[in-house]
Write a protein that holds these residues in place. Structure first.
Motif, PDB file in Angstrom:
ATOM      1  N   CYS A  81       0.655  -0.952   0.163  1.00  0.00           N
ATOM      2  CA  CYS A  81       0.274   0.009  -0.004  1.00  0.00           C
ATOM      3  C   CYS A  81       0.745   1.870  -0.423  1.00  0.00           C
ATOM      4  N   TYR A 106       1.215   5.361   0.947  1.00  0.00           N
ATOM      5  CA  TYR A 106       0.203   6.998   1.248  1.00  0.00           C
ATOM      6  C   TYR A 106       1.652   8.062   0.703  1.00  0.00           C
ATOM      7  N   GLN A 134       2.249  12.061   1.971  1.00  0.00           N
ATOM      8  CA  GLN A 134       2.402  12.753   3.201  1.00  0.00           C
ATOM      9  C   GLN A 134       3.174  14.485   2.537  1.00  0.00           C
ATOM     10  N   GLN A 143       1.382  17.607   7.684  1.00  0.00           N
ATOM     11  CA  GLN A 143       0.602  17.349   7.442  1.00  0.00           C
ATOM     12  C   GLN A 143       1.037  15.031   7.480  1.00  0.00           C
ATOM     13  N   SER A 144      -0.976  15.128   8.522  1.00  0.00           N
ATOM     14  CA  SER A 144      -1.054  13.338   8.622  1.00  0.00           C
ATOM     15  C   SER A 144      -0.182  12.366   7.392  1.00  0.00           C
ATOM     16  N   PRO A 145       0.388  11.859   6.875  1.00  0.00           N
ATOM     17  CA  PRO A 145       0.409  10.562   6.075  1.00  0.00           C
ATOM     18  C   PRO A 145      -1.343  10.183   5.512  1.00  0.00           C
ATOM     19  N   LEU A 179      -3.837   7.590   3.355  1.00  0.00           N
ATOM     20  CA  LEU A 179      -3.894   6.438   1.815  1.00  0.00           C
ATOM     21  C   LEU A 179      -3.837   6.809   1.209  1.00  0.00           C
ATOM     22  N   TYR A 205      -4.661   0.714  -1.257  1.00  0.00           N
ATOM     23  CA  TYR A 205      -4.263  -0.220  -1.180  1.00  0.00           C
ATOM     24  C   TYR A 205      -4.469  -1.426  -1.614  1.00  0.00           C
ATOM     25  N   TYR A 217       4.839   7.284   0.816  1.00  0.00           N
ATOM     26  CA  TYR A 217       6.095   5.993   1.388  1.00  0.00           C
ATOM     27  C   TYR A 217       5.536   4.687   0.821  1.00  0.00           C
ATOM     28  N   GLN A 254       4.536   0.616   2.118  1.00  0.00           N
ATOM     29  CA  GLN A 254       4.000  -0.243   3.077  1.00  0.00           C
ATOM     30  C   GLN A 254       3.643  -1.828   2.874  1.00  0.00           C
ATOM     31  N   PHE A 300       7.892  -0.033   6.696  1.00  0.00           N
ATOM     32  CA  PHE A 300       7.424   1.291   5.989  1.00  0.00           C
ATOM     33  C   PHE A 300       8.683   0.977   4.770  1.00  0.00           C
ATOM     34  N   GLY A 351      11.707   3.901   2.981  1.00  0.00           N
ATOM     35  CA  GLY A 351      11.773   4.920   3.505  1.00  0.00           C
ATOM     36  C   GLY A 351      11.519   6.412   3.109  1.00  0.00           C
ATOM     37  N   LEU A 384       8.553   6.709   8.311  1.00  0.00           N
ATOM     38  CA  LEU A 384       7.872   6.496   8.733  1.00  0.00           C
ATOM     39  C   LEU A 384       8.487   4.985   9.475  1.00  0.00           C
ATOM     40  N   TYR A 423       2.282   8.955  15.548  1.00  0.00           N
ATOM     41  CA  TYR A 423       0.270   9.277  15.157  1.00  0.00           C
ATOM     42  C   TYR A 423      -0.429   7.671  15.296  1.00  0.00           C
ATOM     43  N   TRP A 471      -3.301  -1.831   5.931  1.00  0.00           N
ATOM     44  CA  TRP A 471      -3.327  -1.364   6.125  1.00  0.00           C
ATOM     45  C   TRP A 471      -3.545   0.362   7.106  1.00  0.00           C
ATOM     46  N   PHE A 472      -3.071   1.074   6.981  1.00  0.00           N
ATOM     47  CA  PHE A 472      -3.275   2.413   8.303  1.00  0.00           C
ATOM     48  C   PHE A 472      -3.781   3.805   7.397  1.00  0.00           C
ATOM     49  N   ASP A 473      -5.575   3.577   7.955  1.00  0.00           N
ATOM     50  CA  ASP A 473      -6.633   4.516   7.476  1.00  0.00           C
ATOM     51  C   ASP A 473      -7.704   4.829   8.437  1.00  0.00           C
ATOM     52  N   TRP A 501      -6.122   7.790   9.925  1.00  0.00           N
ATOM     53  CA  TRP A 501      -4.940   8.842  10.489  1.00  0.00           C
ATOM     54  C   TRP A 501      -5.376   9.934  11.802  1.00  0.00           C
ATOM     55  N   GLY A 502      -4.196  10.281  12.627  1.00  0.00           N
ATOM     56  CA  GLY A 502      -5.013  11.220  13.555  1.00  0.00           C
ATOM     57  C   GLY A 502      -3.452  12.255  13.323  1.00  0.00           C
ATOM     58  N   GLN A 503      -3.516  13.472  13.739  1.00  0.00           N
ATOM     59  CA  GLN A 503      -2.963  14.734  13.044  1.00  0.00           C
ATOM     60  C   GLN A 503      -1.284  14.158  13.772  1.00  0.00           C
TER      61      GLN A 503
END
Lengths: 108, 123
Positions: A33, A35, A37, A41-43, A45, A48, A86, A88, A99, A101, B47, B96, B109-111, B113-115
């Motif tokens: 998957c 991401y 970023q 900000q947060s990553p 998705l 997937y 990224y 993953q 993850f 790099g 990450l 996070y 998968w991750f979804d 995410w928090g801030q």
């Protein structure tokens, strides 16, 4: 241990196609998957299960995974796509989340 | 729609314990099929997955951090928490929390995410 390798940077002209690779031993036997970023900000998705797009992700984002390499492709790249990306995967043999790099995509 | 929010101290002294909580809203932390994960990102770096937990309390961790990390869940508060003991400057990072969807096919998968919350380890 299982590792994922990405190029540190990729550059693309607006409107062109950007390809970002992610390499790992027999990665094609697993699911990858991706991401996005943006700075501060947060990553988010964007892909997937190799090639599925979450709701709200533009169709210009696509993915593939075969052999030892997963690829994120951005067609018709826009300035707003400039970000870090990224990959993953989950090594089910060890229940270890890995993850890559990260790759900085620059839209010139 | 699920939303996650991290909370906890932004400054921790070396050798002490880092403690963070993630509050889940818009859904139940006890929903089947969802794990709940912690990921961190040192300033200017990539990450790193820390670990994930199921609402039953079953957790799995990054082997490189396992000896110092504990993740727990409180279903009554719809929260899960992270503790890292014996911290050093190398633990300085944005932390996070995220929903960790896992499938029977053996992927995740991750979804969303928090801030994220910046934790600095310094005296």
């Amino acid at each position: 241990s299982f590792e994922l390798t990405q190029p540190p940077s990729v550059s693309v002209s607006p409107g062109q196609t950007a390809s970002i690779t992610c390499s790992g031993d027999k990665l094609g036997d697993k699911y990858a998957c991706w991401y996005q970023q943006k700075p501060g900000q947060s990553p988010v998705l964007v892909i997937y299960e190799d090639n599925k797009r979450p709701s709200g992700i533009p169709e210009r984002f696509s993915g593939s995974n075969s052999g030892n390499t997963a690829t994120l492709t951005i067609s018709g790249t826009q300035a707003m796509d400039e970000a870090d990306y990224y990959c993953q995967a989950w090594d089910s043999g060890t229940t270890y989340v890995v993850f890559g790099g990260g790759t900085r995509l620059t839209v010139l | 729609q699920l939303q996650l929010q991290e909370s906890g101290p932004g400054l921790v002294k070396p050798s002490e314990t880092l403690s963070l909580t993630c509050t889940v809203s818009g859904g139940s932390i006890s929903s089947p099929g969802y794990y709940w994960g912690w990921i961190r990102q040192p300033p200017g770096k990539g990450l790193e997955w820390i670990g994930s937990i199921y609402y039953t309390g079953s957790a799995y961790y990054n082997p490189s951090l396992q000896s110092r990390v504990t993740i727990s869940v409180d279903t009554s508060k719809n929260q899960f928490s992270l503790k890292v003991i014996s911290v050093t400057a190398a633990d300085t990072a944005v932390y996070y929390c995220a929903t960790d969807t896992q499938t029977a096919a053996g992927n995740n998968w991750f979804d969303p995410w928090g801030q994220g919350t910046l934790v600095t380890v310094s005296s």
